[in-house]
Design a protein around this motif. Structure first.
Motif, PDB file in Angstrom:
ATOM      1  N   UNK A 111      -2.061  -2.127  -2.956  1.00  0.00           N
ATOM      2  CA  UNK A 111      -1.707  -3.428  -2.843  1.00  0.00           C
ATOM      3  C   UNK A 111      -0.677  -3.999  -3.704  1.00  0.00           C
ATOM      4  N   UNK A 112      -0.664  -3.383  -4.938  1.00  0.00           N
ATOM      5  CA  UNK A 112       0.220  -3.894  -6.030  1.00  0.00           C
ATOM      6  C   UNK A 112       1.301  -3.459  -6.312  1.00  0.00           C
ATOM      7  N   UNK A 113       1.695  -2.316  -5.516  1.00  0.00           N
ATOM      8  CA  UNK A 113       2.908  -1.407  -5.692  1.00  0.00           C
ATOM      9  C   UNK A 113       4.058  -2.204  -4.376  1.00  0.00           C
ATOM     10  N   UNK A 114       5.182  -1.779  -4.833  1.00  0.00           N
ATOM     11  CA  UNK A 114       6.244  -2.079  -3.976  1.00  0.00           C
ATOM     12  C   UNK A 114       6.336  -0.924  -2.969  1.00  0.00           C
ATOM     13  N   UNK A 157     -11.345  -1.534  10.543  1.00  0.00           N
ATOM     14  CA  UNK A 157     -11.830  -2.995  10.189  1.00  0.00           C
ATOM     15  C   UNK A 157     -10.763  -3.461   9.143  1.00  0.00           C
ATOM     16  N   UNK A 158      -9.581  -3.129   8.982  1.00  0.00           N
ATOM     17  CA  UNK A 158      -8.708  -3.415   7.969  1.00  0.00           C
ATOM     18  C   UNK A 158      -7.765  -4.445   8.603  1.00  0.00           C
ATOM     19  N   UNK A 159      -7.334  -5.465   7.759  1.00  0.00           N
ATOM     20  CA  UNK A 159      -6.369  -6.551   8.112  1.00  0.00           C
ATOM     21  C   UNK A 159      -5.061  -6.167   7.318  1.00  0.00           C
ATOM     22  N   UNK A 160      -5.053  -5.560   6.291  1.00  0.00           N
ATOM     23  CA  UNK A 160      -4.025  -5.346   5.457  1.00  0.00           C
ATOM     24  C   UNK A 160      -3.174  -4.026   6.196  1.00  0.00           C
ATOM     25  N   UNK A 161      -2.053  -4.232   6.404  1.00  0.00           N
ATOM     26  CA  UNK A 161      -1.018  -3.218   6.664  1.00  0.00           C
ATOM     27  C   UNK A 161      -0.880  -2.046   5.749  1.00  0.00           C
ATOM     28  N   UNK A 162      -0.820  -2.386   4.432  1.00  0.00           N
ATOM     29  CA  UNK A 162      -0.603  -1.464   3.557  1.00  0.00           C
ATOM     30  C   UNK A 162      -1.956  -0.522   3.590  1.00  0.00           C
ATOM     31  N   UNK A 211       0.039  -8.198   6.724  1.00  0.00           N
ATOM     32  CA  UNK A 211      -1.124  -8.397   7.253  1.00  0.00           C
ATOM     33  C   UNK A 211      -0.823  -7.914   8.748  1.00  0.00           C
ATOM     34  N   UNK A 212      -2.020  -7.597   9.455  1.00  0.00           N
ATOM     35  CA  UNK A 212      -1.846  -7.432  10.966  1.00  0.00           C
ATOM     36  C   UNK A 212      -1.430  -8.926  11.696  1.00  0.00           C
TER      37      UNK A 212
END
Length: 322
Positions: A111-114, A157-162, A211-212
């Protein structure tokens, strides 16, 4: 990632370390190449995000542990110990790549990388460990089954695309591990998977989405939505996209080798992965969109390059498979 000479130097050293590991003929040079890649990747992980320093430290700690396990396995090999050194070497490479059940560290730092570094972590940095696993005669069926289940079920169940991309990477790595005994197949799978991931990350960067639920916004042009829709369907394995041909090739090989349990789990887990990619595609195109649907046909010209890549590679993959 800032475009300066320091980053170019680190990128060059990362590529050289991987090339050294791929071309080496002894374990010490392989370990040296892996360490060069890790030490060059750490400064590239650090960026303006205040969480990037923590991610860099996590990456260093995990890679140090896996390198220590690798050296322990090599020492056991050299002294002809009765301890199963192949299991230790394989486990160290699984930890280095972030395959289930050793996947929590990469989920926390992704989540914290480019997006550029994310692409390197999910594709390029896994090539040398996978090549090392291909040298071993250790059965990876347990890691394959766990990665198939974790990559397909935990991504629902994830909302983050990453994180979705990360779980999808774990899922696709299980297919690569299933074909690790045949170099031509797993290299082809890795190259095509890298191409599909590059398309999605490029569109994520262009559309500024993480995010989705951002996929349903009408701020983006319809041609961008069509592009990411097709790229996600290809990543999920919708026929006749190139992602489907990759999975079909691996499942056919597993059936030929009479690995029926893994083949059944592959098919069932692929439907779950296809479900959450279809859900994102529906959010992008069908739901919460005020655009007249028949006007979508006028935007197909701008999306033609992704259509060409996804569909034209299908006969090429079939040719290479035979």
């Amino acid at each position: 990632m800032t475009k300066n000479f320091n980053m170019l130097l680190f990128l060059y050293m990362t590529i050289m370390g991987t090339a050294m590991s791929l071309s080496a003929n002894n374990w010490l040079i392989i370990w040296t190449g892996l360490e060069i890649s890790v030490m060059s990747m750490m400064p590239m992980i650090s960026n303006k995000n205040f969480l990037s320093s923590e991610a860099s430290v996590k990456y260093f700690v995990i890679q140090s542990i896996s390198s220590s396990m690798m050296m322990l396995g090599v020492l056991l090999l050299l002294i002809n110990s009765k301890i199963e050194y192949q299991m230790i070497l394989t486990s160290s490479m699984m930890l280095k790549m972030g395959i289930a059940p050793f996947h929590n560290w990469i989920l926390e730092m992704i989540e914290s990388v480019e997006l550029t570094i994310m692409f390197f972590l999910l594709t390029f940095m896994k090539i040398a460990p996978l090549n090392m696993i291909s040298y071993l005669m250790f059965k990876n069926n347990l890691f394959i089954l766990i990665s198939l289940l974790v990559g397909s079920m935990f991504g629902l169940n994830q909302t983050s695309l990453r994180k979705v991309m990360c779980y999808s990477s774990i899922f696709n790595l299980s297919f690569i591990l299933a074909s690790i005994s045949t170099n031509s197949i797993w290299w082809l799978y890795m190259m095509v998977y890298s191409m599909m991931l590059l398309m999605i990350l490029f569109l994520m960067n262009k559309m500024k989405i993480n995010y989705i639920n951002q996929l349903s916004l009408n701020e983006n042009k319809m041609n961008l939505k069509m592009n990411i829709w097709l790229a996600m369907l290809s990543m999920g394995g919708m026929p006749p996209m190139m992602g489907f041909m990759l999975k079909l090739m691996i499942i056919q090989m597993m059936l030929t080798n009479k690995e029926f349990l893994i083949s059944i789990v592959m098919i069932l887990s692929s439907t779950l992965v296809m479900f959450y990619y279809l859900r994102m595609s529906f959010l992008s195109i069908l739901f919460s969109s005020s655009t007249i649907k028949w006007k979508m046909l006028s935007t197909m010209k701008s999306s033609s390059w992704i259509i060409m890549v996804n569909i034209s590679l299908m006969p090429l993959i079939l040719t290479l498979k035979t």
